[in-house]
Motif scaffolding. Structure first.
Motif, PDB file in Angstrom:
ATOM      1  N   ALA A 127      72.393   6.044  41.598  1.00  0.00           N
ATOM      2  CA  ALA A 127      71.388   5.982  40.531  1.00  0.00           C
ATOM      3  C   ALA A 127      71.766   4.911  39.507  1.00  0.00           C
ATOM      4  N   LEU A 128      73.051   4.832  39.179  1.00  0.00           N
ATOM      5  CA  LEU A 128      73.521   3.799  38.248  1.00  0.00           C
ATOM      6  C   LEU A 128      73.328   2.402  38.837  1.00  0.00           C
ATOM      7  N   GLY A 129      73.610   2.251  40.141  1.00  0.00           N
ATOM      8  CA  GLY A 129      73.404   0.957  40.800  1.00  0.00           C
ATOM      9  C   GLY A 129      71.951   0.534  40.809  1.00  0.00           C
ATOM     10  N   LEU A 130      71.057   1.482  41.058  1.00  0.00           N
ATOM     11  CA  LEU A 130      69.625   1.176  41.005  1.00  0.00           C
ATOM     12  C   LEU A 130      69.218   0.753  39.598  1.00  0.00           C
ATOM     13  N   GLY A 131      69.822   1.397  38.601  1.00  0.00           N
ATOM     14  CA  GLY A 131      69.531   1.033  37.219  1.00  0.00           C
ATOM     15  C   GLY A 131      69.959  -0.384  36.893  1.00  0.00           C
ATOM     16  N   LEU A 132      71.107  -0.803  37.426  1.00  0.00           N
ATOM     17  CA  LEU A 132      71.590  -2.168  37.178  1.00  0.00           C
ATOM     18  C   LEU A 132      70.647  -3.201  37.811  1.00  0.00           C
ATOM     19  N   ALA A 133      70.166  -2.918  39.016  1.00  0.00           N
ATOM     20  CA  ALA A 133      69.216  -3.839  39.653  1.00  0.00           C
ATOM     21  C   ALA A 133      67.904  -3.884  38.871  1.00  0.00           C
ATOM     22  N   THR A 134      67.508  -2.747  38.318  1.00  0.00           N
ATOM     23  CA  THR A 134      66.250  -2.647  37.580  1.00  0.00           C
ATOM     24  C   THR A 134      66.268  -3.475  36.302  1.00  0.00           C
ATOM     25  N   VAL A 135      67.447  -3.690  35.727  1.00  0.00           N
ATOM     26  CA  VAL A 135      67.573  -4.475  34.491  1.00  0.00           C
ATOM     27  C   VAL A 135      66.905  -5.837  34.645  1.00  0.00           C
ATOM     28  N   VAL A 136      67.097  -6.475  35.798  1.00  0.00           N
ATOM     29  CA  VAL A 136      66.484  -7.781  36.053  1.00  0.00           C
ATOM     30  C   VAL A 136      65.145  -7.627  36.761  1.00  0.00           C
ATOM     31  N   ASP A 137      65.057  -6.658  37.669  1.00  0.00           N
ATOM     32  CA  ASP A 137      63.848  -6.496  38.472  1.00  0.00           C
ATOM     33  C   ASP A 137      62.616  -6.215  37.618  1.00  0.00           C
ATOM     34  N   ASN A 138      62.758  -5.362  36.616  1.00  0.00           N
ATOM     35  CA  ASN A 138      61.588  -4.954  35.837  1.00  0.00           C
ATOM     36  C   ASN A 138      60.943  -6.093  35.054  1.00  0.00           C
ATOM     37  N   PRO A 139      61.678  -6.807  34.193  1.00  0.00           N
ATOM     38  CA  PRO A 139      61.010  -7.896  33.480  1.00  0.00           C
ATOM     39  C   PRO A 139      60.515  -8.999  34.417  1.00  0.00           C
ATOM     40  N   ALA A 140      61.265  -9.271  35.498  1.00  0.00           N
ATOM     41  CA  ALA A 140      60.818 -10.296  36.450  1.00  0.00           C
ATOM     42  C   ALA A 140      59.522  -9.878  37.133  1.00  0.00           C
ATOM     43  N   ARG A 141      59.450  -8.620  37.548  1.00  0.00           N
ATOM     44  CA  ARG A 141      58.254  -8.131  38.248  1.00  0.00           C
ATOM     45  C   ARG A 141      57.063  -8.013  37.304  1.00  0.00           C
ATOM     46  N   GLN A 142      57.324  -7.542  36.083  1.00  0.00           N
ATOM     47  CA  GLN A 142      56.235  -7.380  35.117  1.00  0.00           C
ATOM     48  C   GLN A 142      55.606  -8.722  34.756  1.00  0.00           C
TER      49      GLN A 142
END
Length: 436
Positions: A127-142
């Motif tokens: 879950a922590l690893g997914l959170g780290l990927a999400t840090v960049v994934d979310n603003p890039a995807r949005q």
């Protein structure tokens, strides 16, 4: 309250409407959208299976809250840096990296669960690893939507993205409930790992020559502070983001609430948990499709939707009957996604393109980064006093935030209400600029 207050008597323009699926005429967006339908469905399968697995291992709603907190903690700590990365580097390339990483993490969790070696600390780490990927994934995807479609279709594309997400939220839990009941959580994780291939294929097949070029900031000190200053001096951005913090922190804890309702209130299992999530997602899909037809959005509608969603949380908390609860979840989903879509598109469209990644990372930071705090608080209240009280308290906090932010935003932009009740006059309400 109106978006603008440029004249003494501010008139409200009739919203311009477009075809519901207008953005899908753009090939690159269509590829992105199609891949996301598949991948998001798998992601929701994993979320349901992950929550249920933790509940099975620990028998603790608080442990579910800890898992959620770990998944969103990186956004709280590193979210602004993720936005800066999204501003600096090609978003398609970033998404290829983040989506691959998340797929590999899902595969690891599947292997651990299917081989019978999974422990709760494994789930915490992944879950922590997914959170780290999400840090960049979310603003890039949005913000990637601004490169795929023309400016006049951005709000439509954002709404369709929300509909995409909510459709997956409707399908994913339903499929997850069946998969978990028949073959266990491990296969839900395995299916999710495979679904990432769809979004990666969509990204690879895009015509990069058709992506719209966006300005990128030059390297230099103070770029994160620049984004924060920009938001601070834009009241409509600032108070939208403040409201998103309260709603995201206290209103969006359904992983904890619905799992507790399933187990403790309705005394059922994974099938009902999937049904409750599906009911809420069904309303969310309807809300997203309605929002997709709008090319404009008033701040007054944003605050209304927030208040309506918050009120539904309170009503849910005092509803002990299963099928009425399910029906209310549909309405809750509709108001929830309407607010979320309006907030997201408002922030994107009102932000300078060169700062959009940083501003959206701040938006996602408060929306998702507040979740660790909210999930721990709501999980503790749920475990100590029960899910109904947790829902009522969460809704009450969000109602106060909706009213407070609406009033402050109106004053900050110099907008007030003027009601003409003089004898013989046409009784009407107008929006008046404080600058007049």
């Amino acid at each position: 309250m109106s978006d603008r207050a440029d004249s003494t008597n501010t008139s409200v323009a009739t919203p311009v409407r477009v075809a519901t699926f207008a953005a899908l005429r753009v090939r690159n967006y269509r590829l992105f959208f199609s891949g996301q339908v598949v991948s998001n469905t798998g992601t929701w399968m994993q979320r349901i299976a992950q929550d249920w697995l933790v509940l099975q291992i620990t028998d603790s709603p608080l442990a579910v809250g800890v898992t959620t907190a770990l998944q969103f903690l990186p956004m709280l700590l590193l979210g602004l840096w993720g936005g800066l990365i999204a501003d600096r580097y090609p978003k398609r390339r970033l998404l290829l990296i983040t989506q691959t990483s998340m797929g590999l993490l899902a595969a690891v969790l599947a292997i651990l669960t299917l081989t019978g070696h999974v422990h709760v600390w494994h789930v915490y780490l992944i879950a922590l690893g997914l959170g780290l990927a999400t840090v960049v994934d979310n603003p890039a995807r949005q913000t990637f939507v601004n490169e795929m479609v023309p400016h006049d279709l951005v709000r439509n594309a954002v709404s369709l993205n929300s509909g995409n997400f909510q459709l997956a939220r409707m399908l994913g839990p339903a499929v997850a409930g069946v998969v978990i009941s028949l073959v266990g959580s491990g296969w839900a994780f395995a299916i999710n790992a495979v679904t990432y291939l769809a979004v990666l294929a969509g990204l690879m097949l895009m015509r990069t020559s058709e992506l719209q070029k966006m300005p990128r900031p030059k390297r230099g000190p103070g770029q994160i502070r620049e984004g924060l200053r920009y938001v601070r001096h834009q009241p409509q951005l600032l108070w939208t983001i403040v409201l998103v913090f309260f709603v995201g922190t206290f209103g969006y804890n359904f992983a904890i609430i619905l799992s507790a309702y399933t187990k403790d209130i309705f005394r059922s299992g994974a099938d009902l948990y999937g049904l409750l999530n599906t009911a809420m997602a069904a309303g969310s899909v309807v809300g997203a499709l309605l929002a997709a037809r709008r090319t404009t959005g008033r701040m007054s509608l944003l605050f209304f939707m927030s208040g309506a969603f918050s009120l539904m949380l309170v009503v849910l908390g005092v509803t002990p009957w299963l099928w009425i609860f399910v029906g209310l979840l549909v309405l809750t989903g509709l108001f929830s996604v309407s607010f979320n879509t309006l907030a997201n598109s408002t922030v994107q469209l009102r932000t300078d393109p060169a700062l959009r990644g940083r501003v959206m990372s701040l938006y996602m930071l408060v929306f998702m980064g507040g979740t660790p705090l909210g999930s721990l608080i709501v999980g503790w209240i749920t475990e100590r006093w029960g899910a109904p009280l947790a829902l009522v308290l969460s809704g009450a906090i969000c109602i106060l935030a909706s009213v407070g932010c609406a009033v402050i935003a109106a004053r900050s932009t110099g907008v007030s209400l003027k009601v003409d009740l003089h004898k013989g006059a046409d009784h009407h309400v107008t929006l008046v600029s404080g600058a007049a």
